[in-house]
Design a protein around this motif. Structure first.
Motif, short mmCIF file in Angstrom:
data_model
loop_
_atom_site.label_atom_id
_atom_site.label_comp_id
_atom_site.label_asym_id
_atom_site.label_seq_id
_atom_site.Cartn_x
_atom_site.Cartn_y
_atom_site.Cartn_z
N CYS A 59 0.86 -1.18 0.00
CA CYS A 59 0.00 0.00 0.00
C CYS A 59 0.90 1.24 0.00
N HIS A 105 0.11 4.33 0.15
CA HIS A 105 -0.31 5.31 1.14
C HIS A 105 0.33 5.01 2.50
N SER A 107 -1.61 -3.77 2.07
CA SER A 107 -3.00 -3.38 1.84
C SER A 107 -3.87 -4.26 2.74
N GLU A 116 -8.23 -1.08 3.35
CA GLU A 116 -8.64 0.12 2.62
C GLU A 116 -10.15 0.26 2.42
N CYS A 134 -1.96 3.00 -7.10
CA CYS A 134 -2.33 2.04 -6.07
C CYS A 134 -2.25 0.64 -6.67
S1 SF4 Z 1 -6.21 2.81 -2.23
FE1 SF4 Z 1 -4.29 1.67 -2.53
S2 SF4 Z 1 -2.63 3.06 -1.96
FE2 SF4 Z 1 -4.56 3.90 -1.20
S3 SF4 Z 1 -4.74 3.19 0.90
FE3 SF4 Z 1 -5.81 1.71 -0.36
S4 SF4 Z 1 -4.30 0.15 -0.88
FE4 SF4 Z 1 -3.21 1.94 -0.13
#
Ligand code: SF4
Length: 1011
Positions: free
Chosen positions: A362, A364, A419, A422, A446
């Motif tokens: 992930c 983020h 991940s 989410e 993502c």
């Molecule tokens: S959308 Fe993708 S990058 Fe964003 S928090 Fe969820 S898994 Fe992580």
């Protein structure tokens, strides 16, 4: 002028064993080098003053005669000391070698550079990190006479130079991250990375490296960490990548019926009809494919042919899901098996892989709070795991965890950035889920959403059993609309269901979660997500996040102080709960021993009975009759209340962080503050799941799951750094009990997820029929016996394999059994000069045979290797392939370790039927639902396991061989016929132990088949 490289010493020792405290050095080799220039070398044999173990002689080639006249270590110690100076010492698992030198007072302060550690970080996807494998992957020629000190020293130096070259290509920002990982000071790579960073700064000028303060990193307009642009996924075309499109759909109407017969691989024509019928009529098919190894070609080829047929009336292209047991199998399918079969059919159907939940990186979290210090310093393994992930994150296009080799201790690093949470709704419904508000997703960066796009567009989706269960049980399933499915490795569905549905409630995990949310340190400062978020959480605070990992009390308002107090109370309540679990286990053990509470069965350490403390304690309606149950109830009431308070406060904190007025200056969903909110949501969610698990377990009510308490194995601490996979052990303090759970019946799960609607589902496995009937497997899969089709495709083995049935040996559990087994192993190994593999059903039995047979076989030049004693199944199979005259003893996963088998043994001995253990809680819970457990559960399970092991081990290739069934019960008991008739056809002979070796030799030197 370019600066000269540092001088370093490459070093390797050969020793009599693995323990620096008790073993001796046999050989020392060292090379002083600067860049690729060798400045000096040092090489000598050492007289160890004791005998050399046979295993060491075989693996190193150092025999006693080579050491005649060699000096003792103290005679060369001064010279070696001078040679080493204070230069950094380079080697593979170098702390092991340096440990031996330090015992002699040498190399006390030389920095170490471990090529094993460096390789695990810089080559994150290797399947093995032994020196030969690492060298091979770097294109370095590996000499055949490995394992002698100088050969390995040269190899380690070359590996280091090659890895060092790679490190130079790592970008500066990442090197800075590596050098600032929150790992322990004792972690050798930390010093190495810091040293390299200093060199780079001196060379490039420090100004180039300044990445600025946190606020700068989160450039408001971008809404993401700019470092994401160094990811391969972003560099792919210097712009957020478009959704991947599927490969063109092949027009394959040209596939002719004739192709199916003449040149078709074994079993394809018979599979073809059944596969088509199952798919066309949307009904289940159970198909057993026992043709050696893990080969499902007949089923897969037929399924691909069906998929290549022109579309039906709807005009919708046909699609297929293929699920197999594990990630390695799925990767093999995607990279090897399916391309080969598609080539054969000249088809080009698009294939996508769908990982299990939590199976993607992930972005983020990676750039957010996951890597910040939230619950104390990282361990060396966690730091190494994060360093490895850092490099891999820049290279991967898929973000799939399956691309990585994470050693077990490194997995905790993955959990920080994976991940999986989410889709959770936010505490504030206006904020939407993490997924909805994530900037990385919106910008096409993502990995989860990219994988989803690939899956939506693919004609074939490959996943694992757990991936299939995850998807089909989710509200946004991608696979439920695909009507045809092939579930490979169906004989492992119970094991995979156990892994998927299994969960643990453990003190360490709960305390970690609580500490991650927030904790007061002994210094009076505060750390954790709440501390990081302190500026945003304070009344009238400025918003944003703290720039230090710990904050002072002055930075917290009254509400936050009360939150930290709630966390402290929750920790105390959790510890009390686990103490009550321990008391329950002890009381149950006393009661089981006939000493009820109050009969002198106090709980002081001195008076405890330990006899049954290592046994699982199943939680059933009877558990409330155990003396300590009241204590558990009280402790749980308190812990449940405290945990709920923490969940509530985490949700409240999440809401405040996401409140618009706090973040008005930032794009919604961007930056570390949003990441903190996500981490709080994830922690609260995990606490809630844990609380539900315990609630269910302690209600003692009816359930589809089984719950049990068990003391974990006494943890071992490794005395010093060891060679990978090996190590001396010292006992540590016992850890608190663990509460386990698992679904009892796989059938219930399959009915709910896979069989609910009319679908063409093919269950394929290598061992599915018992005594010619599929009824047992159909029951396990949740199929009615009249529902669907069954088919067995098996290659006859009567010309390849002799099945020798012992009829004059004692049955297992009779005292002389073990002695007779040992004698048989020695006879067979002597007659065949090794070339034998023995399967055991317990580590205790394996160790007993190992100790008994080793001296005699070693005296005859045969190397005996035991799983868990001399290495993992993979190590042992590797040696088996490389060395002659070897006997392998394996148990547990060895029975199923198909990926590790390198060559079929000449003789496979099945020491005992692998009947499941009935006091294992999941098995016990299943057995309760069945009448006549022997015929309806334990014998069928044993028969299928033997069939599977033979398919994978004995028939890995088509070499002529023998299988000895040492367990006499296959001929003496009535149920033995059920086992024998569940095996594919082999030549068979029944006889005494004294004739076994002669019969096997006759068979091996003969041709054709016997009776
Ligand atoms: S959308 Fe993708 S990058 Fe964003 S928090 Fe969820 S898994 Fe992580």
């Amino acid at each position: 002028m370019a600066k000269k490289s540092a001088i370093r010493i490459a070093l390797d020792l050969e020793t009599t064993g693995l323990h620096a405290e008790q073993d001796a050095i046999l050989e020392v080799a060292a090379i002083k080098f600067q860049g690729s220039e060798v400045l000096d070398t040092f090489e000598t044999f050492i007289s160890p003053g004791r005998s050399i173990p046979y295993r060491v002689q075989r693996l190193t080639g150092i025999k006693p005669e080579l050491l005649v006249g060699a000096p003792p270590f103290d005679a060369i110690s001064r010279q070696l000391h001078t040679f080493l100076g204070d230069y950094p010492i380079v080697g593979h698992s170098i702390p092991f070698d340096v440990g031996f030198l330090r015992r002699w007072g040498l190399a006390r302060s030389n920095p170490m550079v471990d090529t094993f550690e460096l390789a695990t970080v810089l080559l994150p996807s290797l399947s093995s990190y032994n020196l030969g494998q690492v060298a091979h992957s770097l294109g370095i020629q590996v000499p055949s006479d490995r394992h002698r000190a100088m050969v390995d020293t040269v190899l380690a130096m070359q590996v280091f130079l090659s890895l060092y070259e790679r490190l130079q290509t790592v970008d500066l920002a990442l090197l800075q991250d590596l050098a600032h990982l929150d790992g322990p000071r004792s972690w050798p790579l930390l010093h190495f990375f810091r040293h390299e960073l200093r060199l780079r700064q001196e060379h490039d000028g420090a100004s180039n490296l300044s990445r600025g303060i946190l606020g700068d990193r989160f450039a408001a307009q971008l809404g993401m960490d700019p470092r994401v642009l160094s990811f391969a996924i972003a560099r792919k075309d210097d712009a957020p990548p478009p959704a991947p499109t599927a490969l063109p759909v092949a027009t394959t109407a040209h596939i002719q019926e004739a192709e199916i017969s003449a040149e078709a691989p074994f079993g394809t024509s018979v599979a073809h009809e059944a596969v088509y019928e199952a798919f066309e009529q949307r009904k289940p098919l159970v198909v057993e494919v026992t043709i050696g190894d893990n080969d499902y070609t007949p089923v897969l080829l037929s399924a691909l042919r069906w998929l290549n047929e022109p579309e039906g009336e709807t005009g919708t292209p046909r699609r297929l899901v293929i699920a197999c047991a594990n990630q390695q199998g799925a990767r093999r399918l995607v990279s090897k098996t399916l391309p080969t079969l598609q080539n054969r059919l000249e088809s080009q159907l698009s294939v996508a892989y769908l990982a299990e939940r939590g199976g993607y990186l992930c972005a983020h979290r990676w750039f957010g709070a996951a890597l910040r210090r939230t619950s104390g310093e990282l361990t060396a393994e966690q730091a190494r795991g994060l360093a490895k992930l850092g490099l891999w994150a820049q290279q991967t296009l898929t973000g799939e965890r399956g691309e990585l080799t994470l050693l077990p201790q490194e997995s905790a690093a993955w959990e920080r950035i994976s991940s999986g949470v989410e889709r959770l709704p936010s505490a504030d419904p206006r904020a939407g889920s993490i997924y909805q508000r994530c900037t990385y997703r919106r910008k096409g960066l993502c990995f989860v959403s990219l994988a989803e796009e690939r899956v939506k567009n693919a004609r074939i989706v490959v996943t694992t059993h757990a991936g299939l269960f995850d998807d089909l049980s989710s509200s946004h399933s991608l696979l439920s609309g695909i009507e045809q499915r092939v579930v490979l490795d169906s004989d492992l569905l119970d094991e995979e269901n156990a892994r998927w549905s299994g969960a643990e409630f453990r003190q360490e995990h709960l305390l970690n979660l609580l500490n991650t949310i927030g904790a007061e340190l002994p210094t009076g400062r505060y750390q954790g997500l709440l501390a990081l978020a302190a500026p945003s959480l304070r009344e009238n605070g400025p918003g944003g996040i703290s720039s230090t990992p710990t904050v002072a009390k002055a930075e917290l308002d009254q509400r936050m102080l009360s939150w930290f107090q709630t966390l402290r109370q929750a920790r105390a309540a959790v510890e009390q709960l686990f103490k009550s679990f321990q008391a329950l286990i002890e009381d149950a053990a006393h009661q089981g021993n006939g000493k009820g509470k109050g009969e002198g069965a106090g709980r002081s350490a001195g008076s405890r009975s330990h006899e049954r403390l290592d046994q699982p304690l199943r939680l059933t309606s009877q558990s409330c009759q155990v003396g300590a149950w009241n204590e558990v109830e009280q402790a749980w009431k308190q812990a449940a209340h405290r945990l709920q308070s923490v969940i509530d406060l985490a949700r409240q904190a999440e809401k405040i962080i996401l409140a618009p007025q706090k973040n008005a200056h930032k794009e919604k969903g961007s930056g570390e503050d949003s990441s903190l909110a996500s981490e709080l949501a994830a922690a609260a969610h995990q606490l809630l799941e844990q609380k539900r698990l315990a609630e269910q377990a302690l209600s003692l009510g009816e359930s589809e799951s089984v719950y049990w308490l068990r003391m974990p194995p006494t943890p071992v601490s490794h005395a010093g750094h060891q060679r990978p996979g090996q190590g001396p052990q010292t006992l540590s303090e016992p850890a608190p009990p663990i509460l386990h759970t698992q679904l009892v019946q796989t059938s219930a799960l399959l009915r709910r997820l896979l069989l609910r609607e009319q679908r063409g589902t093919i269950f394929a496995g290598t061992a599915l029929s018992v005594d010619g009937s599929f009824a047992f497997t159909q029951g396990r899969l949740g199929l009615e016996s009249e529902q669907g089709l069954t088919l067995s495709i098996e290659r006859p083995h009567h010309e390849q394999t002799l099945l020798y049935l012992m009829d004059d040996v004692p049955e297992p559990n009779v005292p002389q059994y073990q002695r007779h087994l040992d004698e048989t192993i020695m006879q067979m190994a002597s007659a065949l000069e090794g070339q034998t593999v023995v399967l055991f059903t317990s580590h205790a039995a394996l160790r007993s045979s190992y100790t008994a047979i080793k001296p005699m076989l070693e005296a005859r030049g045969i190397l005996v290797l035991g799983q868990g004693i001399d290495g993992s199944p993979r190590n042992l199979w590797q040696i088996y392939r490389e060395q002659e005259h070897v006997v392998l003893l394996g148990t547990g996963s060895f029975w199923d370790a198909s990926d590790d088998v390198t060559i079929s043994p000449t003789c496979l001995i099945v020491s005992r039927l692998p009947m499941p253990v009935l006091h294992d809680p999941p098995i016990a819970a299943r057995a309760e639902l069945i009448s006549d457990q022997l015929h309806n559960l334990t014998v069928p399970m044993a028969a299928l396991r033997v069939r599977r092991a033979l398919n994978k081990i004995a028939w890995h290739n088509d070499k002529r061989n023998a299988v000895i069934m040492f367990d006499k019960r296959v001929v003496s008991k009535e149920y033995g016929a059920m086992v024998l008739q569940s095996l594919p056809r082999c030549s068979q002979r029944r006889g005494g132990a004294s004739r076994a070796a002669e019969s096997v030799l006759d068979w091996l030197t003969d041709t054709g088949s016997w009776e």
